[in-house]
Write a protein that holds these residues in place. Structure first.
Motif, PDB file in Angstrom:
ATOM      1  N   LEU A  53       0.977  -1.154  -0.061  1.00  0.00           N
ATOM      2  CA  LEU A  53      -0.060  -0.042   0.176  1.00  0.00           C
ATOM      3  C   LEU A  53       0.793   1.274   0.006  1.00  0.00           C
ATOM      4  O   LEU A  53       0.565   2.205  -0.643  1.00  0.00           O
ATOM      5  CB  LEU A  53      -0.922  -0.019   1.305  1.00  0.00           C
ATOM      6  N   ARG A  54       1.938   1.248   0.804  1.00  0.00           N
ATOM      7  CA  ARG A  54       2.707   2.563   0.720  1.00  0.00           C
ATOM      8  C   ARG A  54       3.510   2.552  -0.664  1.00  0.00           C
ATOM      9  O   ARG A  54       3.770   3.631  -0.900  1.00  0.00           O
ATOM     10  CB  ARG A  54       3.735   2.448   1.893  1.00  0.00           C
ATOM     11  N   ALA A  55       3.838   1.635  -1.211  1.00  0.00           N
ATOM     12  CA  ALA A  55       4.651   1.540  -2.568  1.00  0.00           C
ATOM     13  C   ALA A  55       3.705   2.032  -3.648  1.00  0.00           C
ATOM     14  O   ALA A  55       3.903   3.018  -4.370  1.00  0.00           O
ATOM     15  CB  ALA A  55       5.131   0.244  -2.741  1.00  0.00           C
ATOM     16  N   ALA A  56       2.303   1.475  -3.402  1.00  0.00           N
ATOM     17  CA  ALA A  56       1.335   2.107  -4.531  1.00  0.00           C
ATOM     18  C   ALA A  56       0.997   3.392  -4.370  1.00  0.00           C
ATOM     19  O   ALA A  56       1.003   4.221  -5.387  1.00  0.00           O
ATOM     20  CB  ALA A  56       0.183   1.087  -4.438  1.00  0.00           C
ATOM     21  N   ALA A  57       0.865   3.847  -2.863  1.00  0.00           N
ATOM     22  CA  ALA A  57       0.826   5.242  -2.979  1.00  0.00           C
ATOM     23  C   ALA A  57       1.940   6.388  -3.341  1.00  0.00           C
ATOM     24  O   ALA A  57       1.661   7.218  -3.847  1.00  0.00           O
ATOM     25  CB  ALA A  57       0.485   5.528  -1.172  1.00  0.00           C
ATOM     26  N   ASP A  58       2.937   5.809  -3.273  1.00  0.00           N
ATOM     27  CA  ASP A  58       4.317   6.521  -3.592  1.00  0.00           C
ATOM     28  C   ASP A  58       4.118   6.587  -5.392  1.00  0.00           C
ATOM     29  O   ASP A  58       4.640   7.500  -5.643  1.00  0.00           O
ATOM     30  CB  ASP A  58       5.529   6.050  -3.130  1.00  0.00           C
ATOM     31  N   LEU A  59       3.519   5.694  -5.868  1.00  0.00           N
ATOM     32  CA  LEU A  59       3.641   5.648  -7.425  1.00  0.00           C
ATOM     33  C   LEU A  59       2.229   6.086  -8.025  1.00  0.00           C
ATOM     34  O   LEU A  59       2.293   5.874  -9.214  1.00  0.00           O
ATOM     35  CB  LEU A  59       3.620   3.954  -7.641  1.00  0.00           C
ATOM     36  N   ARG A  60       1.412   6.852  -7.329  1.00  0.00           N
ATOM     37  CA  ARG A  60       0.219   7.164  -7.860  1.00  0.00           C
ATOM     38  C   ARG A  60       0.398   8.059  -9.186  1.00  0.00           C
ATOM     39  O   ARG A  60      -0.288   7.993  -9.978  1.00  0.00           O
ATOM     40  CB  ARG A  60      -0.655   8.178  -6.964  1.00  0.00           C
ATOM     41  N   ARG A  61       1.392   8.863  -9.285  1.00  0.00           N
ATOM     42  CA  ARG A  61       1.451   9.602 -10.210  1.00  0.00           C
ATOM     43  C   ARG A  61       1.969   9.222 -11.507  1.00  0.00           C
ATOM     44  O   ARG A  61       1.710   9.693 -12.772  1.00  0.00           O
ATOM     45  CB  ARG A  61       2.683  10.579  -9.986  1.00  0.00           C
ATOM     46  N   ALA A  62       2.734   7.864 -11.422  1.00  0.00           N
ATOM     47  CA  ALA A  62       3.079   7.063 -12.412  1.00  0.00           C
ATOM     48  C   ALA A  62       1.942   6.454 -13.388  1.00  0.00           C
ATOM     49  O   ALA A  62       2.174   5.909 -14.109  1.00  0.00           O
ATOM     50  CB  ALA A  62       4.161   6.214 -12.225  1.00  0.00           C
ATOM     51  N   PHE A  63       0.807   6.437 -12.397  1.00  0.00           N
ATOM     52  CA  PHE A  63      -0.472   5.819 -13.019  1.00  0.00           C
ATOM     53  C   PHE A  63      -1.665   6.651 -13.284  1.00  0.00           C
ATOM     54  O   PHE A  63      -2.447   6.643 -12.259  1.00  0.00           O
ATOM     55  CB  PHE A  63      -0.826   4.319 -12.117  1.00  0.00           C
ATOM     56  N   PRO A  64      -1.693   7.356 -14.176  1.00  0.00           N
ATOM     57  CA  PRO A  64      -2.746   8.336 -14.096  1.00  0.00           C
ATOM     58  C   PRO A  64      -4.339   7.736 -14.202  1.00  0.00           C
ATOM     59  O   PRO A  64      -5.293   8.543 -13.735  1.00  0.00           O
ATOM     60  CB  PRO A  64      -2.471   9.438 -15.475  1.00  0.00           C
ATOM     61  N   ASP A  65      -4.106   6.488 -14.450  1.00  0.00           N
ATOM     62  CA  ASP A  65      -5.679   6.044 -14.753  1.00  0.00           C
ATOM     63  C   ASP A  65      -6.049   5.114 -13.285  1.00  0.00           C
ATOM     64  O   ASP A  65      -6.951   4.491 -13.349  1.00  0.00           O
ATOM     65  CB  ASP A  65      -5.785   4.932 -15.752  1.00  0.00           C
ATOM     66  N   GLY A  66      -5.309   5.134 -12.430  1.00  0.00           N
ATOM     67  CA  GLY A  66      -5.548   4.716 -11.116  1.00  0.00           C
ATOM     68  C   GLY A  66      -4.673   3.695 -10.454  1.00  0.00           C
ATOM     69  O   GLY A  66      -4.135   3.033 -11.363  1.00  0.00           O
ATOM     70  N   VAL A  67      -4.586   3.526  -9.042  1.00  0.00           N
ATOM     71  CA  VAL A  67      -4.089   2.538  -8.552  1.00  0.00           C
ATOM     72  C   VAL A  67      -5.154   1.825  -7.680  1.00  0.00           C
ATOM     73  O   VAL A  67      -5.742   2.439  -6.634  1.00  0.00           O
ATOM     74  CB  VAL A  67      -2.939   3.135  -7.452  1.00  0.00           C
ATOM     75  N   TRP A  68      -5.428   0.486  -7.864  1.00  0.00           N
ATOM     76  CA  TRP A  68      -6.534  -0.108  -7.417  1.00  0.00           C
ATOM     77  C   TRP A  68      -6.019  -1.197  -6.428  1.00  0.00           C
ATOM     78  O   TRP A  68      -5.444  -2.079  -6.930  1.00  0.00           O
ATOM     79  CB  TRP A  68      -7.270  -0.678  -8.545  1.00  0.00           C
ATOM     80  N   PHE A  69      -6.835  -1.062  -5.195  1.00  0.00           N
ATOM     81  CA  PHE A  69      -6.228  -2.234  -4.438  1.00  0.00           C
ATOM     82  C   PHE A  69      -7.381  -3.166  -4.187  1.00  0.00           C
ATOM     83  O   PHE A  69      -8.712  -2.706  -3.952  1.00  0.00           O
ATOM     84  CB  PHE A  69      -6.270  -1.506  -2.728  1.00  0.00           C
ATOM     85  N   VAL A  70      -7.154  -4.731  -4.430  1.00  0.00           N
ATOM     86  CA  VAL A  70      -8.052  -5.599  -4.574  1.00  0.00           C
ATOM     87  C   VAL A  70      -7.613  -6.558  -3.558  1.00  0.00           C
ATOM     88  O   VAL A  70      -6.782  -7.402  -3.492  1.00  0.00           O
ATOM     89  CB  VAL A  70      -7.815  -6.027  -5.956  1.00  0.00           C
ATOM     90  N   PRO A  71      -8.483  -6.450  -2.246  1.00  0.00           N
ATOM     91  CA  PRO A  71      -8.136  -7.450  -1.220  1.00  0.00           C
ATOM     92  C   PRO A  71      -8.790  -8.805  -1.384  1.00  0.00           C
ATOM     93  O   PRO A  71     -10.269  -8.646  -1.939  1.00  0.00           O
ATOM     94  CB  PRO A  71      -8.717  -6.697  -0.052  1.00  0.00           C
ATOM     95  N   LEU A  72      -8.062  -9.855  -1.486  1.00  0.00           N
ATOM     96  CA  LEU A  72      -8.572 -11.074  -1.720  1.00  0.00           C
ATOM     97  C   LEU A  72      -8.531 -12.178  -0.602  1.00  0.00           C
ATOM     98  O   LEU A  72      -8.972 -13.278  -0.852  1.00  0.00           O
ATOM     99  CB  LEU A  72      -7.733 -11.689  -2.862  1.00  0.00           C
ATOM    100  N   ALA A  73      -8.351 -11.634   0.653  1.00  0.00           N
ATOM    101  CA  ALA A  73      -8.168 -12.598   1.805  1.00  0.00           C
ATOM    102  C   ALA A  73      -9.614 -13.114   2.132  1.00  0.00           C
ATOM    103  O   ALA A  73      -9.490 -14.322   2.585  1.00  0.00           O
ATOM    104  CB  ALA A  73      -7.681 -11.813   3.217  1.00  0.00           C
TER     105      ALA A  73
END
Length: 772
Positions: A53-73
């Motif tokens: 989650l922290r890495a994805a948050a840091d990379l938001r700008r690199a993915f203009p169409d979204g960073v999507w978290f899909v919990p599968l537990a």
């Protein structure tokens, strides 16, 4: 397909602070820059989700169409995987719930999908991700899983536990996490000088696993810090009070590990429980040996271990013997497996197999070690040392049959205790196996007697040595065994030499050499030549050099490098006695440069090098070498330096140095090195001239692992198996001081047991030998 708004994604907000992981964050970003599928893997509770989650948050700008978290537990049906992702993306029609529909929707988008907890729907994730990535150009996937997806193009980052601090390290992530979570339940809690050691010990006992640390901090609502530490012996019962909003698997430490356990096949679960008997890690051969007791065939073990490495239950480490792979578990994981083993009722059967394996190893060591793999065998047995201890403890607690097995292990290993640096510990094991052995008329008992007698003489236990030699002689005659007769003569001759009866020592050693040559025992024939060369040296007999050179030639012929170091010493002292101190010094430095683990051999060599320096008029260096040798003798546990013949030459060397330097000068030079650790002593000895490169000055600067020199010295004694009381006696310090040093060593290295200190020292020495 409906027009779905392309938002910035759905990453949840962080409700608690994110601690550390700078290196892992940077590595995750680096991998995602070059790969389209990155999997974060690691043991349960290690923090994979928070890192993703922290890495994805840091990379938001690199993915203009979204960073999507899909919990599968909570996903139980793999067929609903595509639907779950589609729902997360906001797709509501049936087409979007299929892989093709997802691919069509994402075809021209720059999206990062964070698939969290893939391990229980692994096959479905691997297939879907492979299809999705092949059908799109800009989608990237960051997965968290306790097991690898093994999809094409997958890059893997193993997420380790948080580090426990070492001296001088700015990173104290485990302590910081614990302190922050503790402050949340106990307002005002802070780590300070009064409680830091206890906090560090808590973090170390919990392997630095973030979930375990958080669960432990919650217990501070009702326990003091000291009570918490004491109760961690039953960590699975204690750590049961997690957040009510966390997934079930993160409510307790046991649930976190049980989640991994439930993902294993029945065969993997059985292997997990069987492997929990290994205290210091294991190789494939050992795993195959014990797993038969839980119904697993040896031909199945490799694939099962591979699967458990993939599932982050086991971790592969570098081996030492033939560069064989070595595996280990976190202590928390091992303890869980041991609980399962006890409940299964198979513990005794598994431990019996472990004893069988250690017995076979001991025999192979005895039969194969005088050859080109001699040092490999020494290092292998050092790596196995914690497991040898466990096997011997089981033998000695297991009644008459078990005690017989103890002698079968200790007898063949008696010279290993020297080579591996465990002289005093080996002596204790030998005596314990002899004392409780009911089968006292066997070759195994006789070999243990021979080993115990040899070590008793080396450490100066004269009364015990006489008793052991008497019993050995009687048993050799009863068994009509010429090799045992030669063994008795070797030990008796060495004892006579150390007591100053050089003529009798020579006679007995010549008798032993003849016996070993007739029975074809190459190793003991060579060892006897070295001892005989020493006796002839003290007698000032010129043939000593011939005998020593024959021993050296024998070592070189067999490529036996551990014994070769002793042979070089024997040639050197006889060469020095003939007046060639330069060649003698060169031979001694050659022996030291081999950087072996045998502290007794190093002490012998340092002492002889001091004699050479004194003969060359380098009296300050001679005093320094005498100080360094005194330090290494103390570490080694051997008492040869106190015997008459050796002490005479030391005193003569000291007398010349005092005459040249004065008492104050000699005391200063001797004192500057008398506190050296092994590495410092080696560095000092290899400095050829007084003005050349020297060992670093003593001080507070750290050695590898952040240890001070005193702590490194104590670590050597811990690795030898000494208790805190025995360390205190050896170093003439208070027992409480020894206990404090041991705790500091454990803290700095991030370890939870004394066995781990021994394993770490083995790896340090292996790295030195490899030049790494």
């Amino acid at each position: 397909m409906p027009d779905v708004s392309r938002g910035a994604g759905n990453l949840p907000s962080e409700l608690t602070s994110f601690v550390g992981r700078r290196r892992e964050l940077a590595e995750t970003r680096r991998l995602l820059a070059s790969a389209r599928l990155v999997t974060l893997t690691g043991v349960g509770g290690v923090g994979k989700t928070r890192l993703a989650l922290r890495a994805a948050a840091d990379l938001r700008r690199a993915f203009p169409d979204g960073v999507w978290f899909v919990p599968l537990a909570e996903l139980r049906d793999p067929a609903l995987l595509a639907h779950t992702i589609a729902t997360t993306l906001g797709l509501t029609d049936e087409a979007g719930a299929q892989v093709g529909g997802l691919a069509e929707y994402l075809e021209d988008q720059r999206v990062l999908l964070v698939l969290d907890n893939c391990e229980h729907v692994l096959d479905a994730c691997a297939v879907l991700v492979a299809k999705l990535l092949s059908a799109t150009s800009s989608v990237r996937v960051l997965a968290t899983s306790r097991q690898l997806l093994r999809a094409d193009g997958e890059q893997v980052l193993v997420v380790p536990p948080l580090p426990v601090p070492s001296e001088g390290e700015p990173s104290v992530e485990a302590v910081t996490l614990f302190a922050e979570r503790a402050a949340a339940v106990v307002p005002g809690f802070a780590v300070d000088a009064s409680n830091r050691d206890t906090v560090v010990r808590v973090c170390r006992r919990l392997d630095g696993i973030p979930l375990a640390l958080e669960l432990a901090a919650v217990r501070l609502r009702v326990l003091s810090l000291e009570q918490l530490l004491q109760r961690l012996d039953d960590r699975f019962r204690l750590l049961t009070d997690g957040s009510r909003t966390a997934p079930d698997r993160q409510q307790t430490l046991e649930a976190a590990i049980a989640w991994s356990y439930d993902l294993c096949s029945r065969a993997e679960q059985a292997v997990w429980s069987a492997l929990s008997v290994f205290a210091g890690g294991f190789d494939l051969e050992a795993a195959e040996a014990v797993c038969g007791a839980v119904g697993i065939g040896s031909d199945e073990v490799l694939d099962l271990i591979a699967g458990m490495v993939d599932k982050s239950i086991l971790a592969r480490r570098n081996g030492t013997f033939g560069r064989a792979a070595w595996y280990g578990m976190l202590e928390t994981v091992r303890e869980y497996g041991h609980v399962k083993l006890v409940l299964s009722g198979r513990e005794d059967a598994v431990r019996a197999r472990q004893v069988d394996h250690c017995t076979r190893l001991a025999r192979r060591y005895r039969d194969e070690n005088f050859g080109p793999h001699q040092l490999d065998w020494v290092e292998r047995m050092r790596r196995e040392q914690p497991n040898i201890r466990v096997a011997l403890e089981h033998c000695l607690d297991g009644g008459p049959e078990g005690t017989c097995r103890a002698a079968e292990i200790t007898g063949p290993l008696w010279d290993y205790w020297f080579a591996g640096g465990y002289v005093r510990e080996g002596y204790r094991w030998l005596l314990a196996s002899l004392a409780q052995d009911t089968a006292r008329d066997t070759p195994a008992h006789a070999r243990a007697l021979q080993g115990a007698a040899f070590v008793a003489i080396q450490i100066g236990d004269e009364e015990r040595a006489r008793a052991l030699l008497g019993e050995l002689r009687e048993l050799a005659e009863a068994l009509d065994d010429d090799n045992l007769r030669a063994g008795w003569a070797q030990c008796a001759g060495m004892g006579s030499m150390f007591l100053g009866d050089l003529a009798r020592g020579r006679e007995l050693l010549e008798q032993a050499l003849d016996g070993f040559r007739r029975t074809g025992d190459e190793l003991q024939a060579c060892n006897t030549r070295i001892l005989l060369a020493a006796a002839l040296f003290f007698l000032d007999a010129p043939e000593g050099l011939t005998v020593a050179e024959a021993a050296l030639a024998q070592c070189e012929r067999h490529q036996a490098d551990w014994t070769k170091a002793y042979a070089l010493w024997a040639v050197a002292i006889n060469t020095w006695r003939r007046g060639d101190h330069r060649r003698a010094s060169a031979l001694l430095r050659e022996a030291i440069a081999m950087r072996q683990t045998d502290r007794t051999q190093l002490a012998f060599t340092l002492t002889a090098l001091a004699w050479c320096a004194g003969a060359a008029g380098e009296h300050e260096r001679a005093a320094g070498l005498l100080g360094a040798s005194r330090a290494v003798w103390r570490i080694s546990g051997a008492g040869v330096a106190e015997t008459g013949p050796y002490r005479q030459f030391d005193e003569e060397c000291e007398g010349r140095a005092r005459a040249a330097l004065g008492d104050a000068g000699y005391t200063a030079a001797f004192g500057a090195t008398s506190g050296f650790g092994v590495d410092e002593a080696i560095a000092y000895a290899l400095a050829e001239k007084p003005g050349g490169p020297r060992a670093p000055r003593r001080g507070r600067e750290s050695l590898p692992g952040g240890l001070t020199r005193r702590e490194r010295e104590i670590a050597e004694l811990v690795a030898e198996g000494l208790s805190n009381k025995q360390i205190a006696a050896r170093l003439v310090i208070a027992q409480r001081t020894a206990e404090t040093h041991v705790e500091n060593i454990l803290t700095k290295l991030g370890f939870t047991s004394r066995a781990q200190i021994a394993a770490w020292l083995t790896e340090q020495r292996a790295g030195s030998a490899d030049g790494t």
